[in-house]
Design a protein around this motif. Sequence first.
Motif, PDB file in Angstrom:
ATOM      1  N   VAL A  91      18.158   2.956  11.819  1.00  0.00           N
ATOM      2  CA  VAL A  91      18.279   2.207  11.057  1.00  0.00           C
ATOM      3  C   VAL A  91      16.716   1.841  10.314  1.00  0.00           C
ATOM      4  O   VAL A  91      15.614   1.730  11.101  1.00  0.00           O
ATOM      5  CB  VAL A  91      18.772   0.849  11.398  1.00  0.00           C
ATOM      6  N   LEU A  92      16.774   1.827   9.006  1.00  0.00           N
ATOM      7  CA  LEU A  92      15.745   1.511   8.344  1.00  0.00           C
ATOM      8  C   LEU A  92      15.844   0.285   7.622  1.00  0.00           C
ATOM      9  O   LEU A  92      16.778   0.205   6.664  1.00  0.00           O
ATOM     10  CB  LEU A  92      15.350   2.497   7.224  1.00  0.00           C
ATOM     11  N   LEU A  93      14.903  -0.498   7.773  1.00  0.00           N
ATOM     12  CA  LEU A  93      15.041  -2.095   7.057  1.00  0.00           C
ATOM     13  C   LEU A  93      13.906  -2.008   6.150  1.00  0.00           C
ATOM     14  O   LEU A  93      12.728  -1.792   6.601  1.00  0.00           O
ATOM     15  CB  LEU A  93      15.188  -3.257   7.901  1.00  0.00           C
ATOM     16  N   SER A  94      14.186  -2.559   4.668  1.00  0.00           N
ATOM     17  CA  SER A  94      12.831  -2.650   4.305  1.00  0.00           C
ATOM     18  C   SER A  94      12.596  -4.158   3.857  1.00  0.00           C
ATOM     19  O   SER A  94      13.592  -4.945   3.848  1.00  0.00           O
ATOM     20  CB  SER A  94      13.038  -2.027   2.841  1.00  0.00           C
ATOM     21  N   GLY A  95      11.391  -4.633   3.758  1.00  0.00           N
ATOM     22  CA  GLY A  95      10.890  -6.054   3.598  1.00  0.00           C
ATOM     23  C   GLY A  95      10.973  -6.766   5.019  1.00  0.00           C
ATOM     24  O   GLY A  95      11.464  -6.415   6.032  1.00  0.00           O
ATOM     25  N   GLY A  96      10.675  -8.128   4.922  1.00  0.00           N
ATOM     26  CA  GLY A  96      10.664  -8.801   5.909  1.00  0.00           C
ATOM     27  C   GLY A  96       9.938  -8.629   7.317  1.00  0.00           C
ATOM     28  O   GLY A  96      10.298  -9.200   8.198  1.00  0.00           O
ATOM     29  N   VAL A  97       9.036  -7.770   7.000  1.00  0.00           N
ATOM     30  CA  VAL A  97       8.050  -7.626   8.486  1.00  0.00           C
ATOM     31  C   VAL A  97       6.604  -7.960   8.277  1.00  0.00           C
ATOM     32  O   VAL A  97       5.838  -7.966   9.254  1.00  0.00           O
ATOM     33  CB  VAL A  97       8.176  -5.848   8.786  1.00  0.00           C
ATOM     34  N   SER A  98       6.410  -8.585   7.436  1.00  0.00           N
ATOM     35  CA  SER A  98       4.908  -9.395   7.126  1.00  0.00           C
ATOM     36  C   SER A  98       4.936 -10.614   7.838  1.00  0.00           C
ATOM     37  O   SER A  98       5.647 -10.830   8.598  1.00  0.00           O
ATOM     38  CB  SER A  98       4.414  -9.452   5.881  1.00  0.00           C
ATOM     39  N   GLY A 112       0.856  -0.271   3.754  1.00  0.00           N
ATOM     40  CA  GLY A 112       1.960  -0.245   5.057  1.00  0.00           C
ATOM     41  C   GLY A 112       1.673  -0.726   6.425  1.00  0.00           C
ATOM     42  O   GLY A 112       2.086  -0.464   7.439  1.00  0.00           O
ATOM     43  N   LYS A 113       0.617  -1.827   6.257  1.00  0.00           N
ATOM     44  CA  LYS A 113       0.070  -2.178   7.538  1.00  0.00           C
ATOM     45  C   LYS A 113       1.355  -2.755   8.599  1.00  0.00           C
ATOM     46  O   LYS A 113       1.274  -2.611   9.632  1.00  0.00           O
ATOM     47  CB  LYS A 113      -0.961  -3.107   7.236  1.00  0.00           C
ATOM     48  N   PRO A 114       2.066  -3.533   8.142  1.00  0.00           N
ATOM     49  CA  PRO A 114       3.160  -4.268   8.818  1.00  0.00           C
ATOM     50  C   PRO A 114       4.321  -3.245   9.180  1.00  0.00           C
ATOM     51  O   PRO A 114       5.112  -3.629  10.001  1.00  0.00           O
ATOM     52  CB  PRO A 114       3.647  -5.385   8.070  1.00  0.00           C
ATOM     53  N   GLY A 166      11.187  -0.911  10.715  1.00  0.00           N
ATOM     54  CA  GLY A 166      10.850  -2.040  10.008  1.00  0.00           C
ATOM     55  C   GLY A 166       9.854  -1.678   8.673  1.00  0.00           C
ATOM     56  O   GLY A 166       8.604  -1.584   9.297  1.00  0.00           O
ATOM     57  N   LEU A 167      10.068  -1.110   7.569  1.00  0.00           N
ATOM     58  CA  LEU A 167       9.228  -0.770   6.563  1.00  0.00           C
ATOM     59  C   LEU A 167       8.883  -1.968   5.551  1.00  0.00           C
ATOM     60  O   LEU A 167       9.669  -2.795   5.272  1.00  0.00           O
ATOM     61  CB  LEU A 167       9.770   0.537   5.808  1.00  0.00           C
ATOM     62  N   PRO A 168       7.462  -1.985   5.181  1.00  0.00           N
ATOM     63  CA  PRO A 168       7.030  -3.024   4.356  1.00  0.00           C
ATOM     64  C   PRO A 168       7.898  -2.931   2.988  1.00  0.00           C
ATOM     65  O   PRO A 168       8.264  -1.921   2.456  1.00  0.00           O
ATOM     66  CB  PRO A 168       5.580  -2.759   4.073  1.00  0.00           C
ATOM     67  N   GLY A 169       8.048  -4.146   2.361  1.00  0.00           N
ATOM     68  CA  GLY A 169       8.968  -3.940   1.277  1.00  0.00           C
ATOM     69  C   GLY A 169       8.183  -3.500  -0.007  1.00  0.00           C
ATOM     70  O   GLY A 169       9.060  -3.187  -0.854  1.00  0.00           O
ATOM     71  N   ASN A 170       6.949  -3.468  -0.130  1.00  0.00           N
ATOM     72  CA  ASN A 170       6.276  -2.838  -1.473  1.00  0.00           C
ATOM     73  C   ASN A 170       6.647  -1.579  -1.339  1.00  0.00           C
ATOM     74  O   ASN A 170       6.598  -0.805  -0.412  1.00  0.00           O
ATOM     75  CB  ASN A 170       4.987  -3.006  -1.353  1.00  0.00           C
TER      76      ASN A 170
END
Length: 400
Positions: free
Chosen positions: A246-253, A281-283, A296-300
Amino acid sequence: MTRKSENPMIPFEKAFEIVMSRARPLDVETVALEEALHRILAEDVRSDVDMPPFDKSAMDGYACRRADLQQELIVLETIQAGTPPRYAVGPGQCAKIMTGAMLPEGADCVFMVEDAETPREDVVRFTGGNTKDNICFRGEDIRAGDVVLRAGARIGAQHIAVLASAGCARPRVYRRVRVGIIATGDELVEPSERPGPGQIRSSNGPQLFAQTQHADALPTYYGIVRDTEEAIDASLKHALAENDVVLLSGGVSKGDFDFVPGVMQRNDIEILFDAIAMKPGKPTTFGVSATKYCFGLPGNPVSSFIQFEALVKPFLYKLTGHDFLEMQPVLPLAARLNPGRVERATWLPVCVGADGRVRPVKYHGSAHIHALCGADGIIMIPAGSDVLEEGSLVRVRLLR
Ligand code: AMP
Ligand code: MG
């Protein structure tokens, strides 16, 4: 809900190693050749025949003894591809022969029709100055029993040709990786909608879907979810049940509404890292359960794009036993590059000119996805770099 642990920021290489070491190969299935394109072979394939299977002519011409090239030759027969010769060729004799036909016994040379003259019926003379043998010898490409393709190969059109000639009509391949994609963010609307005040269109959903397709995996999109633990939890449960990854984008910062890592943990996902010393992509966050994997991939958008390419794509391939390696040409910079003090390994989009030199493209940072459309690739500036002089060699990761 609060996060159970804080992990240290790790170098990209370490993150890569962790991700790759967790990949367990998926199950295997057999498919018809027509369905095998871009699948990954799950077994070594051996040929059941020599290739070529017999000594054969590489030309339309006349098969004879090289020692007889200077004399008139009696034509014994015409040998068509697919029909074995009837006669052996002796001194002063030859057989007319077609490309791909079996060489008659006694012949050690084929001269081309273009180098032949026929003074009388059933008589021929070589008119060229010299000739190659024009014979493809039995087994010179492959011997029966030889491994022609190794497990882990990504099947391209040329591999399909080899499978076909080796008699492997239903290759064993890994099943495709199923990938669920979730976009988190209260500010997001779908591309078909017009954003209201404070809203933006979600580009990560379609982008990650396309990147997953490009990586030969099977994406399913679970839509946009709001920044609440309940909404993320429901969508993650659904996606975990139906997918391998599963890939989630956003919400990891570190924002007040960044709930993704906590919800992963609530779903028995052990978080193995949640900060990479890399820009953008730090977070980026990676976790595993007994049977599932979660990024969990960063939203940008540039962050999620690059993290997918650098981390997720090689991982998806690893699940199917394929070592993904892209050609990364090493090329000189066209001009001095002054990226400022680089604290984390930093990726920049670049163009490669017709002169083979590398130039950065206009780039405003990790929200600037449009910059990637005008770029040929991305380069990585190592942490600690200051200025890169004109002509410095950089490795370009090409964007296909
Ligand atoms: P986040 O990682 O949730 O803090 O988001 C970081 C930035 O990326 C914010 O400016 C978001 O609006 C933006 N962003 C988050 N998700 C998406 C998405 N699906 N498509 C485009 N931009 C996004
Ligand atoms: Mg967000």
